[in-house]
Design a protein around this motif. Structure first.
Motif, PDB file in Angstrom:
ATOM      1  N   ILE A 180       0.016  11.942  -1.826  1.00  0.00           N
ATOM      2  CA  ILE A 180      -1.222  11.512  -2.486  1.00  0.00           C
ATOM      3  C   ILE A 180      -2.223  11.066  -1.425  1.00  0.00           C
ATOM      4  O   ILE A 180      -3.403  11.425  -1.465  1.00  0.00           O
ATOM      5  CB  ILE A 180      -0.944  10.380  -3.498  1.00  0.00           C
ATOM      6  N   HIS A 181      -1.748  10.296  -0.459  1.00  0.00           N
ATOM      7  CA  HIS A 181      -2.616   9.832   0.624  1.00  0.00           C
ATOM      8  C   HIS A 181      -3.207  11.024   1.386  1.00  0.00           C
ATOM      9  O   HIS A 181      -4.408  11.054   1.679  1.00  0.00           O
ATOM     10  CB  HIS A 181      -1.827   8.920   1.564  1.00  0.00           C
ATOM     11  N   ALA A 182      -2.379  12.020   1.686  1.00  0.00           N
ATOM     12  CA  ALA A 182      -2.860  13.216   2.394  1.00  0.00           C
ATOM     13  C   ALA A 182      -3.921  13.940   1.568  1.00  0.00           C
ATOM     14  O   ALA A 182      -4.945  14.377   2.116  1.00  0.00           O
ATOM     15  CB  ALA A 182      -1.694  14.149   2.713  1.00  0.00           C
ATOM     16  N   ALA A 183      -3.695  14.071   0.262  1.00  0.00           N
ATOM     17  CA  ALA A 183      -4.676  14.740  -0.603  1.00  0.00           C
ATOM     18  C   ALA A 183      -5.992  13.968  -0.615  1.00  0.00           C
ATOM     19  O   ALA A 183      -7.077  14.568  -0.536  1.00  0.00           O
ATOM     20  CB  ALA A 183      -4.120  14.873  -2.020  1.00  0.00           C
ATOM     21  N   LEU A 184      -5.908  12.637  -0.701  1.00  0.00           N
ATOM     22  CA  LEU A 184      -7.129  11.824  -0.712  1.00  0.00           C
ATOM     23  C   LEU A 184      -7.886  11.939   0.610  1.00  0.00           C
ATOM     24  O   LEU A 184      -9.125  11.964   0.623  1.00  0.00           O
ATOM     25  CB  LEU A 184      -6.794  10.361  -1.012  1.00  0.00           C
ATOM     26  N   ARG A 185      -7.168  12.038   1.698  1.00  0.00           N
ATOM     27  CA  ARG A 185      -7.831  12.198   3.006  1.00  0.00           C
ATOM     28  C   ARG A 185      -8.535  13.541   3.112  1.00  0.00           C
ATOM     29  O   ARG A 185      -9.547  13.672   3.793  1.00  0.00           O
ATOM     30  CB  ARG A 185      -6.820  12.033   4.135  1.00  0.00           C
ATOM     31  N   LEU A 186      -8.002  14.563   2.450  1.00  0.00           N
ATOM     32  CA  LEU A 186      -8.665  15.868   2.438  1.00  0.00           C
ATOM     33  C   LEU A 186      -9.881  15.871   1.512  1.00  0.00           C
ATOM     34  O   LEU A 186     -10.868  16.556   1.774  1.00  0.00           O
ATOM     35  CB  LEU A 186      -7.692  16.958   2.005  1.00  0.00           C
ATOM     36  N   LEU A 187      -9.797  15.107   0.436  1.00  0.00           N
ATOM     37  CA  LEU A 187     -10.884  15.062  -0.543  1.00  0.00           C
ATOM     38  C   LEU A 187     -12.087  14.253  -0.085  1.00  0.00           C
ATOM     39  O   LEU A 187     -13.223  14.610  -0.375  1.00  0.00           O
ATOM     40  CB  LEU A 187     -10.384  14.445  -1.854  1.00  0.00           C
ATOM     41  N   PRO A 237     -13.367   6.018   4.202  1.00  0.00           N
ATOM     42  CA  PRO A 237     -12.196   5.202   3.888  1.00  0.00           C
ATOM     43  C   PRO A 237     -12.305   4.458   2.556  1.00  0.00           C
ATOM     44  O   PRO A 237     -11.287   4.227   1.902  1.00  0.00           O
ATOM     45  CB  PRO A 237     -12.133   4.201   5.048  1.00  0.00           C
ATOM     46  N   GLU A 238     -13.523   4.117   2.137  1.00  0.00           N
ATOM     47  CA  GLU A 238     -13.681   3.412   0.857  1.00  0.00           C
ATOM     48  C   GLU A 238     -13.135   4.239  -0.295  1.00  0.00           C
ATOM     49  O   GLU A 238     -12.521   3.699  -1.218  1.00  0.00           O
ATOM     50  CB  GLU A 238     -15.159   3.065   0.600  1.00  0.00           C
ATOM     51  N   ASN A 239     -13.346   5.543  -0.271  1.00  0.00           N
ATOM     52  CA  ASN A 239     -12.819   6.404  -1.327  1.00  0.00           C
ATOM     53  C   ASN A 239     -11.352   6.758  -1.090  1.00  0.00           C
ATOM     54  O   ASN A 239     -10.571   6.828  -2.038  1.00  0.00           O
ATOM     55  CB  ASN A 239     -13.648   7.682  -1.460  1.00  0.00           C
ATOM     56  N   VAL A 240     -10.974   7.008   0.152  1.00  0.00           N
ATOM     57  CA  VAL A 240      -9.568   7.336   0.455  1.00  0.00           C
ATOM     58  C   VAL A 240      -8.661   6.219  -0.038  1.00  0.00           C
ATOM     59  O   VAL A 240      -7.639   6.473  -0.676  1.00  0.00           O
ATOM     60  CB  VAL A 240      -9.364   7.566   1.973  1.00  0.00           C
ATOM     61  N   TYR A 241      -9.049   4.979   0.254  1.00  0.00           N
ATOM     62  CA  TYR A 241      -8.193   3.849  -0.109  1.00  0.00           C
ATOM     63  C   TYR A 241      -8.597   3.201  -1.430  1.00  0.00           C
ATOM     64  O   TYR A 241      -7.796   2.504  -2.041  1.00  0.00           O
ATOM     65  CB  TYR A 241      -8.187   2.816   1.019  1.00  0.00           C
TER      66      TYR A 241
END
Length: 134
Positions: A75-82, A86-90
């Protein structure tokens, strides 16, 4: 002759490294201790130890727990691609989500129910964002 399927065994070092990474990510997602323990199916004491910088500490985890760690990392990897910031990733996992599956709950709330289906479906739906399938 019956085929025997053997689950992949993980070393204590692999378990410890994976758990520490997942706990760190969950902390950045602003998960409470209770949420993190439910998601990873670990005790409060294991959660506390995983956060300490103790190189001598190690832990053995079962296949279910390692699968849960894998979902958090993916999930973290997908969020980093999206997302670029950092505010949105985390922040995304703790934001209310009004898509059908989440129904106004945050992905973190859904995952914290503790069952594998909720964790898997949260992963699947977040991962599908990469292909704009939502």
């Amino acid at each position: 002759m019956a085929a025997v399927i053997q689950a992949q065994a993980f070393t204590k070092d692999q378990c410890t490294a994976g758990l520490r990474a997942a706990v760190n990510i969950l902390e950045k997602w602003q998960a409470t201790t209770e949420q993190a323990c439910n998601i990873l199916r670990i005790s409060r004491s294991t959660h506390v130890r995983a956060k300490l910088p103790n190189d001598a500490w190690s832990v053995s985890l079962d296949a279910d727990q390692m699968q849960r760690i894998s979902f958090i990392l993916n999930i973290h990897a997908a969020l980093r691609l999206l997302f670029d910031n950092p505010e949105n990733v985390y922040g995304f996992p703790s934001m209310a989500n009004h898509n059908e599956f989440f129904n106004g709950r945050s992905p973190l709330e859904v995952m914290a129910q503790g069952d594998m289906i909720s964790l898997y479906e949260s992963f699947r739906r977040i991962d599908s964002l990469r292909g704009a399938q939502w």
